[in-house]
Design an enzyme around this catalytic site. Structure first.
Site, short mmCIF file in Angstrom:
data_model
loop_
_atom_site.label_atom_id
_atom_site.label_comp_id
_atom_site.label_asym_id
_atom_site.label_seq_id
_atom_site.Cartn_x
_atom_site.Cartn_y
_atom_site.Cartn_z
N LYS A 173 0.85 -1.19 0.00
CA LYS A 173 0.00 0.00 0.00
C LYS A 173 0.88 1.23 0.00
CE LYS A 173 -1.88 2.05 3.52
NZ LYS A 173 -2.73 2.33 4.69
C1 R5P Z 1 -2.53 4.35 8.90
O1 R5P Z 1 -3.07 4.80 9.90
C2 R5P Z 1 -3.14 3.26 8.22
O2 R5P Z 1 -2.33 2.32 7.60
C3 R5P Z 1 -4.30 3.62 7.32
O3 R5P Z 1 -5.01 2.45 7.19
C4 R5P Z 1 -3.97 4.16 5.95
O4 R5P Z 1 -3.26 5.32 6.02
C5 R5P Z 1 -5.19 4.26 5.04
O5 R5P Z 1 -6.11 5.13 5.53
P1 R5P Z 1 -6.37 6.58 4.92
O6 R5P Z 1 -7.11 6.35 3.63
O7 R5P Z 1 -7.22 7.25 5.96
O8 R5P Z 1 -5.06 7.24 4.69
#
Ligand code: R5P
Length: 266
Positions: A173
C-alpha cells in the site's frame, strides 16, 4: 504460492478483476480515537456490505465486528507508537501469527518506514512477518508509511514499494503521486493506494480514478470514506471506479444520486 496463500489473496483481490476495495479502520493503533472512528462499531457496521475487506487491529476486530461477519480481515500487526511519540517509525510486531490465525485473518499488515530513523527495524519486521506468513499461507501487506520530512514522489515511493516486494511482501500500500505508473511498473506485486487525509469527496474520487488508471489494483481507504458526511455513498462511488470501471464523472454522478437516499434511511 501454495493453495492457502492463493486462496487468501483471492479473498482480497476479487478474481474477476484482481482488484480490491479495502476499508481501512486501523487508525486508532497510533492515533487513538480518531474523528468519526471514536466508536468503531458505529462507523464500521454500516459500511461492511460495500467493502471487500477490512483493515484493522485485533482489539477493534474482537470488540467491534461481529464474529459472524464473513468479510475478509487484513489484520494490522504492527504498532507500539502514538501520535505523540518522538519517532513514529519505532514500530514493532505486536500480534503473533497464531493470533492472526485465531481471528481467521486473510492477510496481515505492518508499516515500513524507508528513510526514517528506524528504517532497518521496520524492514526486518517485514522480512520476519513474511517468513511467518509463508509458514502458514498468510499474505503480508506492507504499508509504505511516509515521514513528515519525506516527499511523496515517484522516486521515493518506488524505492519503498520495491524494497517491500523484494523482502517478500505479497501486496503493497502506498500513496498516489505524479508518474504513479512508474511506481506500479517497478513493483512486482499488486499496489493499492491509501486515501490520506480527508479531502473533498470529489477530490478523493478523482484520486481513486487516477490511481486505477495508472495501474493501482485498488484502494485501502479510510478517512475519505468514514470522515465524509456520506460514507456509504462515498464507498459505493469508490467501488464503482475500482470494480465497474466508472470514470470520474460517472462516479460523481453515482455519488450525487446516492446523496438523495438519506444515509439514515438505508
Ligand atoms: C494508517 O493509519 C493506516 O495504515 C491507514 O489504514 C492508511 O493510512 C489508510 O487510511 P487513509 O485512507 O485514511 O489514509
Amino acid at each position: 504460492m501454495d493453495w492457502g496463500m492463493k486462496n487468501r489473496m483471492a479473498r482480497i483481490f476479487k478474481p474477476n478483476d484482481n482488484r480490491t476495495v479495502m476499508l481501512a479502520v486501523d487508525h486508532g493503533y497510533f492515533l487513538g480515537p480518531t474523528e468519526r472512528l471514536e466508536i468503531p462499531s458505529k462507523t464500521i457496521e454500516p459500511l461492511i456490505p460495500y467493502a471487500d475487506s477490512l483493515m484493522l487491529t485485533r482489539g477493534v476486530l474482537r470488540t467491534s465486528v461481529k464474529s459472524t461477519s464473513d468479510l475478509p480481515i487484513v489484520l494490522r500487526v504492527s504498532g507500539g507508537v502514538s501520535i505523540i511519540s518522538k519517532d513514529l517509525s519505532n514500530e514493532a510486531i505486536t500480534t503473533s501469527i497464531e493470533d492472526a490465525i485465531r481471528v481467521n485473518a486473510s492477510a496481515v499488515t505492518l508499516s515500513i518506514f524507508v528513510g526514517a530513523e528506524h528504517e532497518h527495524q521496520s524492514l526486518i519486521n517485514l522480512a520476519r512477518l513474511v517468513n511467518e506468513g509463508e509458514r502458514y499461507g498468510i499474505p503480508v501487506l506492507a504499508v509504505t508509511a511516509v515521514g513528515k520530512e519525506m516527499a511523496r514522489d515517484a522516486r521515493y515511493l518506488s524505492l519503498a514499494c520495491r524494497i517491500a516486494a523484494e523482502l517478500g511482501a505479497h501486496m503493497v500500500k502506498t500513496y498516489y503521486c505524479e508518474n504513479f505508473e512508474k511506481v506500479v511498473e517497478a513493483c512486482p506485486v499488486p499496489v493499492i493506494i491509501a486515501g490520506g487525509k480527508k479531502t473533498s469527496e470529489l477530490d478523493a474520487l478523482q484520486l481513486t480514478y487516477n490511481a486505477i488508471q495508472h495501474g493501482a489494483s485498488g484502494v485501502d481507504m479510510g478517512r475519505n470514506i468514514w470522515q465524509s458526511d456520506y460514507p456509504i455513498a462515498m464507498l459505493k462511488a469508490v467501488r464503482a471506479i475500482v470494480h465497474e470501471n466508472f470514470n470520474f464523472k460517472e462516479s460523481c454522478d453515482l455519488f450525487n444520486r446516492e446523496l438523495k437516499v438519506k444515509e439514515t434511511e438505508r
